[in-house]
Design an enzyme around this catalytic site. Structure first.
Site, PDB file in Angstrom:
ATOM      1  N   ARG A  50      -3.140  10.584   6.223  1.00  0.00           N
ATOM      2  CA  ARG A  50      -3.156   9.562   6.782  1.00  0.00           C
ATOM      3  C   ARG A  50      -2.593   8.531   5.777  1.00  0.00           C
ATOM      4  O   ARG A  50      -3.001   8.569   4.496  1.00  0.00           O
ATOM      5  CB  ARG A  50      -4.714   9.108   7.047  1.00  0.00           C
ATOM      6  CG  ARG A  50      -4.918   7.601   7.563  1.00  0.00           C
ATOM      7  CD  ARG A  50      -6.500   7.414   7.989  1.00  0.00           C
ATOM      8  NE  ARG A  50      -7.353   7.575   6.941  1.00  0.00           N
ATOM      9  CZ  ARG A  50      -7.462   6.767   5.980  1.00  0.00           C
ATOM     10  NH1 ARG A  50      -6.759   5.615   5.884  1.00  0.00           N
ATOM     11  NH2 ARG A  50      -8.537   6.705   5.022  1.00  0.00           N
TER      12      ARG A  50
ATOM     13  N   HIS B 229      -8.636  11.106  -1.611  1.00  0.00           N
ATOM     14  CA  HIS B 229      -8.091  10.226  -2.051  1.00  0.00           C
ATOM     15  C   HIS B 229      -7.819  10.274  -3.504  1.00  0.00           C
ATOM     16  O   HIS B 229      -8.590  10.865  -4.309  1.00  0.00           O
ATOM     17  CB  HIS B 229      -8.925   9.103  -1.854  1.00  0.00           C
ATOM     18  CG  HIS B 229      -8.554   7.659  -1.800  1.00  0.00           C
ATOM     19  ND1 HIS B 229      -8.084   7.132  -3.191  1.00  0.00           N
ATOM     20  CD2 HIS B 229      -8.206   6.632  -1.182  1.00  0.00           C
ATOM     21  CE1 HIS B 229      -7.497   5.912  -3.139  1.00  0.00           C
ATOM     22  NE2 HIS B 229      -7.681   5.552  -1.882  1.00  0.00           N
TER      23      HIS B 229
ATOM     24  N   HIS C 141     -12.270  12.172   1.148  1.00  0.00           N
ATOM     25  CA  HIS C 141     -12.349  10.816   1.467  1.00  0.00           C
ATOM     26  C   HIS C 141     -12.130  10.780   3.085  1.00  0.00           C
ATOM     27  O   HIS C 141     -12.892  10.149   3.551  1.00  0.00           O
ATOM     28  CB  HIS C 141     -10.936  10.264   1.141  1.00  0.00           C
ATOM     29  CG  HIS C 141     -10.798   8.748   1.191  1.00  0.00           C
ATOM     30  ND1 HIS C 141     -11.854   7.948   1.074  1.00  0.00           N
ATOM     31  CD2 HIS C 141      -9.858   7.731   1.769  1.00  0.00           C
ATOM     32  CE1 HIS C 141     -11.649   6.529   1.346  1.00  0.00           C
ATOM     33  NE2 HIS C 141     -10.375   6.661   2.096  1.00  0.00           N
TER      34      HIS C 141
ATOM     35  N   GLU D  60      -6.558   1.993  -3.038  1.00  0.00           N
ATOM     36  CA  GLU D  60      -5.044   1.877  -3.285  1.00  0.00           C
ATOM     37  C   GLU D  60      -4.370   0.571  -3.552  1.00  0.00           C
ATOM     38  O   GLU D  60      -3.330   0.437  -4.172  1.00  0.00           O
ATOM     39  CB  GLU D  60      -4.471   2.692  -2.075  1.00  0.00           C
ATOM     40  CG  GLU D  60      -3.065   3.215  -2.033  1.00  0.00           C
ATOM     41  CD  GLU D  60      -2.747   4.075  -0.946  1.00  0.00           C
ATOM     42  OE1 GLU D  60      -3.776   4.744  -0.407  1.00  0.00           O
ATOM     43  OE2 GLU D  60      -1.575   4.168  -0.555  1.00  0.00           O
TER      44      GLU D  60
ATOM     45  N   ARG E 200      -0.841   9.414  -0.053  1.00  0.00           N
ATOM     46  CA  ARG E 200      -1.980   9.889  -0.868  1.00  0.00           C
ATOM     47  C   ARG E 200      -2.055  11.366  -1.371  1.00  0.00           C
ATOM     48  O   ARG E 200      -2.352  11.784  -2.254  1.00  0.00           O
ATOM     49  CB  ARG E 200      -3.269   9.714  -0.111  1.00  0.00           C
ATOM     50  CG  ARG E 200      -3.643   8.236  -0.082  1.00  0.00           C
ATOM     51  CD  ARG E 200      -4.832   7.734   0.778  1.00  0.00           C
ATOM     52  NE  ARG E 200      -5.086   6.269   0.655  1.00  0.00           N
ATOM     53  CZ  ARG E 200      -6.063   5.752   1.581  1.00  0.00           C
ATOM     54  NH1 ARG E 200      -6.738   6.280   2.178  1.00  0.00           N
ATOM     55  NH2 ARG E 200      -6.265   4.552   1.284  1.00  0.00           N
TER      56      ARG E 200
ATOM     57  N   PHE F  98       0.752  -1.226  -0.031  1.00  0.00           N
ATOM     58  CA  PHE F  98      -0.072  -0.026  -0.034  1.00  0.00           C
ATOM     59  C   PHE F  98       0.917   1.211   0.186  1.00  0.00           C
ATOM     60  O   PHE F  98       2.001   1.055   0.310  1.00  0.00           O
ATOM     61  CB  PHE F  98      -0.886   0.006   1.495  1.00  0.00           C
ATOM     62  CG  PHE F  98      -2.463  -0.153   0.822  1.00  0.00           C
ATOM     63  CD1 PHE F  98      -2.917  -1.240   0.561  1.00  0.00           C
ATOM     64  CD2 PHE F  98      -3.255   0.867   0.990  1.00  0.00           C
ATOM     65  CE1 PHE F  98      -4.152  -1.413   0.347  1.00  0.00           C
ATOM     66  CE2 PHE F  98      -4.512   1.152   0.956  1.00  0.00           C
ATOM     67  CZ  PHE F  98      -5.049  -0.067   0.363  1.00  0.00           C
TER      68      PHE F  98
ATOM     69  N   LEU G 219     -14.869   5.281  -4.509  1.00  0.00           N
ATOM     70  CA  LEU G 219     -13.484   4.850  -4.260  1.00  0.00           C
ATOM     71  C   LEU G 219     -12.962   3.620  -4.925  1.00  0.00           C
ATOM     72  O   LEU G 219     -13.781   2.619  -4.898  1.00  0.00           O
ATOM     73  CB  LEU G 219     -13.244   4.462  -2.514  1.00  0.00           C
ATOM     74  CG  LEU G 219     -11.943   4.307  -2.040  1.00  0.00           C
ATOM     75  CD1 LEU G 219     -11.048   5.485  -2.274  1.00  0.00           C
ATOM     76  CD2 LEU G 219     -11.863   3.681  -0.751  1.00  0.00           C
TER      77      LEU G 219
ATOM     78  N   GLN H 167      -8.272  14.652   3.712  1.00  0.00           N
ATOM     79  CA  GLN H 167      -7.618  13.705   2.724  1.00  0.00           C
ATOM     80  C   GLN H 167      -8.787  13.664   1.544  1.00  0.00           C
ATOM     81  O   GLN H 167      -9.480  13.372   1.594  1.00  0.00           O
ATOM     82  CB  GLN H 167      -7.319  12.446   3.086  1.00  0.00           C
ATOM     83  CG  GLN H 167      -6.788  11.418   2.261  1.00  0.00           C
ATOM     84  CD  GLN H 167      -6.062  10.313   2.812  1.00  0.00           C
ATOM     85  OE1 GLN H 167      -6.703   9.335   3.214  1.00  0.00           O
ATOM     86  NE2 GLN H 167      -4.800  10.139   3.231  1.00  0.00           N
TER      87      GLN H 167
END
Lengths: 595, 239
Positions: free
Chosen positions: A410, A241, A368, A254, A287, A119, A251, A239
């Protein structure tokens, strides 16, 4: 208060996603607990989480919680509190194992251990490459966590009040006495009188137009806390994304890039590497970095056909070509994608008519996750000020809380880790608190304030519709307080929000009934969204630097000398006050972030 | 293009029985979902319309309705799937077999109670591995119950089942799917407890294998097959 029904519990948990359910499992062992949710628990947005939960199990390759800590701190752009991050990453290992013991059906490696994948931002110190740390169940890890925790709550006979919408916190000086809720099915007000209250209400992504968030994520928790004198921390850090489905915002995990997928611009370039955004890890940078890169590519006219999206390509042909170029032994095929990313394939086939096995997916950044929220310590205890004085009996956990382990940005997989780790710790602490705390009496008219507000909404006659105000807010926030922002755009947003506050007073609902009156509840939720939008913008305008998800065109550098600190926003009358508290540093000294 | 919507309406505070509300929406797009259209009705035309929804992309299970006669999630059903041309006719009503509370909202409690009756939770009282780590499971054992882990409890299957319509005490396909998820999990130790429930009078033998459930499932779970697997275990005593 004749018409208000009163219930008494040791503790009340508001929200039944991952954090709320985990807290409920622990707190219910010794305390009499009620869990209130405006949805059925299994509708909670934890269930939409896809790619994985981060824990350094080292099931396939060398890993350690210290590496996980370092990656989390670096990902946070050094704004995370490092003592809290260590708690997160150490506890992650035991807690993921505990989820398996609860029956969670993780995917497995051939050796029978929990399967892990790569990730963004999760690195091996030994190889300098992305490490397999994301424990997963296909691309529906959140669904499995939510289902497993709910199943265990049934087994342990947790008390649920489904479709009870919490609309106020009962606070008297520095104590909490319970919450006020509307039973959606009847429209009746209820008071839940308790020694302790936990907010696990999730996020507020519906402030923006294009979002991965459910319609229910309207910032109720932070808005209620704010109105009851509790500060909100680091709200400027929201955030985006990198990979939401173009226009829809749904979404795309990732994990797609973790499985080898790459981002491609209109010129056919793998721009994360070629254009120098993250020369080392390329598509698996954190991100904020990837979202900015996509935004800049689009701005430079290098979107696909000049439009406002880029391609996310996970076709075996492309993935294998880059694996070969990068000297990797792995290869993937159709069956692998269908097994590891089945829901993603379903989403893009359903909503776009695009088969990800043979075609690239059009993506753009999507609102996100809130890194900020209600300030807490690692036991979920809500903190009232920069001196970290608690509000005894009040807890928060999950996305609504700011511990802070995510700082300014994050890392992927750390939200699920946060939910279960801090849900557990907060649940335990709250149960202990209830052992010795007394049930303090309810104040007279405890529900009066919020009932008056609902009366106002019910009887307001300005002819304005809720959705019109909400749309205008979402458009302005997307235009002005998005992946990039400046003083000019944020001032514009504040001007817009001020006008929308006036319009909000003129919102006129059509449903004057009591049963399932979502008309009035949506209007009330809009008030919460406006509050969180304003806090986000005011906090952002004050912070004259760029850090993590708060990227300013007019202050492009991180400024540790002046801004290595957390923002605290207090509502005061019709105005506000900002305060700041230091970041807890530790092993990792702030340095430039390079991926 | 234009949508002509017929939506089943009922407000318990006003109406003695249900009726069809008719709404015309212009400037719709083939890629709009039925939920998008219902939102436009609610937000632009009639705020009293009541429906449940949350995630809007087919994973939370809130918005199962009967759409043009078939159970579907409104958020996962695009206009293009229902018709083409200048005008598309769309009929939306509550799922059948559960009491209607208001408009498209039904009482989910009987459904949830059937679900809870199959002990839908992991049972294994053995001590966890001494090394403090996860229990091991082979990829083959994990694959055995993968399909039934996908259930989102939307009730589209159970409320499409004629046996459930005929007798609401039948636990229904969704409950059996969730029993299957544990019966075939190699780590679980209580299959016989669940088999006792699903093998009872109101269990799997009410299934007449007409595949409505499989067709209705928005998660594409092979429900009829899962029920057949449970029947086979009951018949042979072998998992």
């Amino acid at each position: 208060m004749a018409q208000v029904k009163i219930h008494t519990f040791d503790a009340v948990i508001v929200g039944a996603g991952g954090a709320g359910l985990m807290a409920a499992l622990y707190a219910s062992r010794s305390a009499n607990v009620a869990v209130l949710s405006k949805l059925y628990p299994t509708r909670s947005h934890t269930g939409a989480a896809q790619g994985g939960i981060g824990a350094a199990l080292a099931n396939m390759e060398e890993d350690s919680w210290e590496w996980h800590s370092y990656d989390t701190v670096k990902g946070s752009d050094y704004l995370a509190d490092q003592d809290a991050v260590d708690v997160l990453t150490k506890e992650a290992i035991n807690t993921v194992v505990e989820l398996e013991h609860m029956g969670l059906p993780f995917d497995r490696f051939p050796n029978g251990k929990i399967s892990q994948r790569r990730f963004g931002g999760h690195m091996s110190k030994t190889t300098g490459r992305p490490v397999m740390r994301a424990c997963h169940a296909a691309d529906r890890t959140g669904h499995m966590i939510l289902q497993t925790l709910y199943q265990q709550c049934i087994k342990n006979e947790v008390n649920f009040f489904d479709e009870f919408h919490v609309v106020d916190l009962i606070r008297v000086d520095d104590t909490v006495r319970g919450v006020v809720a509307i039973e959606i099915a009847t429209g009746e007000f209820h008071i839940f009188h308790s020694k302790a209250v936990m907010f696990a209400t999730g996020g507020w992504g519906r402030v923006w137009e294009v979002t991965s968030n459910a319609h229910s994520l309207t910032g109720d928790g932070p808005a209620i806390a704010l109105r009851r004198g509790i500060p909100l921390q680091d709200m400027e850090f929201f955030q985006f994304h990198p990979t939401g489905i173009f226009k829809l915002g749904i979404l795309i995990t990732e994990g797609v890039r973790g499985e080898g997928g790459v981002l491609i611009n209109g010129e056919g370039e793998r721009f994360m590497g070629v254009r120098g955004y993250a020369p080392n890890v390329k598509d698996l940078a954190s991100r904020d970095v990837v979202s900015r890169a996509i935004y800049l590519e689009i701005k430079a006219g290098r979107g696909i056909n000049g439009q406002k999206y880029v391609h996310l390509d996970v076709t075996p042909e492309t993935v294998n070509r880059y694996y070969e170029e990068d000297g990797e032994d792995r290869r993937i095929d159709r069956a692998y994608i269908e097994a590891k990313l089945p829901d993603i394939a379903d989403f893009t086939r359903t909503y776009l008519g695009v088969d990800p096995v043979t075609e690239p997916m059009p993506v753009q950044p999507t609102a996100h996750y809130g890194m900020g929220g209600i300030p807490t310590d690692v036991h979920g205890r809500v903190l009232l000020d920069a001196q970290k004085n608690p509000l005894p009996g009040f807890y928060a956990a999950g996305e609504v809380a700011c511990v802070s382990v995510h700082g300014a940005n994050r890392l992927g997989t750390n939200s699920l880790t946060d939910l279960v780790v801090f849900g557990k710790l907060a649940g335990k602490d709250m149960a202990n608190y209830c052992q010795t705390a007394e049930l303090l009496p309810l104040p007279d008219g405890a529900a009066d304030d919020v009932m008056a507000e609902f009366d106002r909404i019910r009887n307001s006659g300005g002819g304005v519709k809720t959705y019109e105000v909400r749309n205008k807010m979402q458009v302005s926030m997307t235009e002005n307080v998005s992946v990039f922002r400046t003083e000019e755009t944020m001032k514009q947003a504040l001007e817009d929000l001020e006008a929308l506050r006036d319009e909000y007073q003129k919102v006129e609902i059509q449903d004057k009934g009591k049963v399932f009156n979502s008309d009035i509840l949506e209007a009330w939720e809009l008030g919460c969204l406006l509050d969180t939008a304003e806090v986000t913008t005011v906090s952002g305008l004050a912070r004259t630097e760029s850090r993590g998800a708060h990227a300013r065109d007019d202050y492009t550098e991180r400024d540790d000398e002046n801004w290595l600190m957390h923002t605290l926003y207090y509502k005061e009358g019709d105005g506000y006050r900002l305060d700041y508290k230091p970041v807890t540093l530790g092993r990792y000294e702030p340095k430039p972030r390079v991926y | 293009m234009q949508a002509q919507l017929r939506i089943r309406r009922y407000n318990p505070e006003k109406d003695t029985s249900g009726y069809w509300g008719e709404y015309t929406l212009n400037n719709i797009n083939p890629n709009d979902s039925v939920l998008d259209l219902l939102h436009r009705v609610k937000w632009e035309i009639d705020g009293t319309l009541a429906l449940r929804r949350s995630c809007a992309h087919g994973v939370c299970g809130s918005d199962a309705f009967r759409i043009n006669g078939t159970n579907m999630l409104a958020c996962k059903t695009l206009v293009s799937r229902l018709g083409a041309g200048e005008t598309v006719k769309i009929q939306v009503e509550p799922i059948l077999g559960l009491r209607v509370i208001k408009d498209l909202i039904v009482d989910m409690e009987p459904f949830m109670n059937h679900y809870k009756s199959v002990l839908p939770y992991f049972i294994n009282d053995e001590a966890a591995p001494e090394n403090g780590r996860e229990r091991l499971q082979s990829q083959e054992d994990r694959a055995r119950f993968d399909d039934t882990t996908k259930c989102i409890l939307c009730a589209a299957c159970t409320t499409s089942c004629p046996s459930f319509w005929a007798n609401e005490r039948y636990i229904g396909p969704a409950a059996i799917v969730n029993a299957h998820r544990f019966i075939f999990d190699s780590r679980d130790q209580a299959p016989e407890k669940r088999l006792a429930v699903v093998g009872d009078t109101f269990g799997v033998w009410r299934c007449r294998t007409n595949f409505n459930c499989t067709n209705a499932c928005p998660r594409e779970i092979e429900i009829t097959k899962a029920i057949a697997e449970v029947k086979k275990v009951l018949a042979t005593g072998e998992i």
